[in-house]
Design an enzyme around this catalytic site. Structure first.
Site, PDB file in Angstrom:
ATOM      1  N   SER A 161      15.481   2.320  42.650  1.00 35.49           N
ATOM      2  CA  SER A 161      14.345   1.418  42.509  1.00 35.49           C
ATOM      3  C   SER A 161      14.735   0.194  41.667  1.00 35.49           C
ATOM      4  CB  SER A 161      13.148   2.174  41.934  1.00 35.49           C
ATOM      5  OG  SER A 161      11.958   1.451  42.079  1.00 35.49           O
ATOM      6  N   ASP A 196       8.114   6.066  51.709  1.00 31.98           N
ATOM      7  CA  ASP A 196       8.055   5.511  50.353  1.00 31.98           C
ATOM      8  C   ASP A 196       6.812   4.640  50.219  1.00 31.98           C
ATOM      9  OD1 ASP A 196       8.529   3.845  48.032  1.00 31.98           O
ATOM     10  OD2 ASP A 196      10.655   4.366  48.188  1.00 31.98           O
ATOM     11  N   HIS A 231       9.411   8.032  47.296  1.00 29.97           N
ATOM     12  CA  HIS A 231      10.122   7.303  46.243  1.00 29.97           C
ATOM     13  C   HIS A 231      10.603   8.216  45.119  1.00 29.97           C
ATOM     14  CE1 HIS A 231      11.089   3.304  44.689  1.00 29.97           C
ATOM     15  NE2 HIS A 231      10.661   3.657  43.489  1.00 29.97           N
TER      16      HIS A 231
END
Length: 277
Positions: free
Chosen positions: A147, A223, A256
């Site tokens: 991320s 995600d 995620h």
């Protein structure tokens, strides 16, 4: 630069440690995690640096990803630093996406951030110097992250040709100049001049990269941040324009979370190990 070991646990024949030290670059006391596989007792080993995402610290990766077993298999040291400077005198902000836990792996130029938020120089220079001087590490390096940390891994590798053998990311923010997370952080840390942002944006850096470093990106198609914040198609298009190698892998059903990372981290460690030989 003295190190204080604050955690020491046996793991897959090696040691999962956490150290504390005073960072000159960040003017802050920092923690970082290091996994030393069993081979480290006999020789100096290459290092895979892992950069975590928003709200994380040095603990998330070492407790959730399950990477130690693969590092032991391939003889790779894992280093997982914190995601920002820490301390009572370090500037912070409301919300999870700016300030402590959200350093974005850049060197801030704007007040009040510039005095502490120099995570790029910490990751690229100060921390490796410490690892290589004090622990069983060689100067052969790779870098990865998740991320915000995926943004950090890719942008740092592209900004520093010759320093890393390979770079990979899970669910990275590939074009921070074009998405809300990045725009908020870049405005605060770097100011309003969007031209200055390009030096920290992976998609922008690809266009002028002097080194065609091997890149791997894994992205979950379920995600929750995919369309608004991550946008891997922008990285794919940028790489195609200049012929930069990119292994972009999309995975149906994955989100995620660290469940996604744990599912594929073994493949990432093995991929990096090939380049670190």
């Amino acid at each position: 630069m003295s190190l204080e070991r604050i955690e020491h646990r046996a793991c897959f024949g090696g040691w999962q440690d956490v150290y504390r030290h005073r960072s000159t670059v960040l003017d802050s006391t920092m923690n970082f995690a290091v996994y030393l596989p069993p081979q480290a007792a006999q020789s100096r080993l290459p290092v895979l640096y892992w950069l975590s995402g928003l709200t994380c610290n040095e603990q998330n990766f070492i407790t959730k990803a399950g990477a130690q077993r693969y590092a032991a298999e391939h003889g790779v040291i894992l280093v997982a630093p914190d995601t920002s400077p820490r301390g009572d005198d370090v500037a912070d902000a409301e919300g999870y996406d700016l300030g402590k836990g959200a350093g974005f792996y850049l060197n801030a130029t704007q007040a009040p951030w510039a005095s502490h938020y120099r995570m790029h120089d910490y990751i690229v220079d100060e921390l490796p110097a410490l690892i290589e001087a004090e622990l069983a590490a060689s100067d052969v390096r790779a870098i990865s992250g998740h991320s915000m940390g995926g943004h950090g891994a890719l942008s740092i590798a592209l900004r520093n040709p010759g320093r890393y053998r390979s770079a990979s990311a899970f669910s990275p923010i590939v074009a921070p100049s074009q998405v809300p997370w990045g725009q908020k952080a870049f405005t605060a840390y770097l100011g309003e001049d969007r031209q200055a942002w390009k030096a920290w944006d992976t998609v922008e850096l690809i266009a002028s990269a002097r080194e065609h470093l091997p890149l791997r990106v894994d992205q979950g198609e379920a995600d929750e941040f995919l369309r608004e914040q991550l946008r891997p198609e922008l990285l794919q298009a940028a790489c195609e324009r200049v012929g930069h190698p990119l292994d972009l892998r999309l995975h149906a059903g994955y989100d995620h979370s660290y469940y996604f990372i744990a599912s594929f981290i073994g493949e990432h460690v093995a991929w990096h190990a090939q380049h670190l030989r």
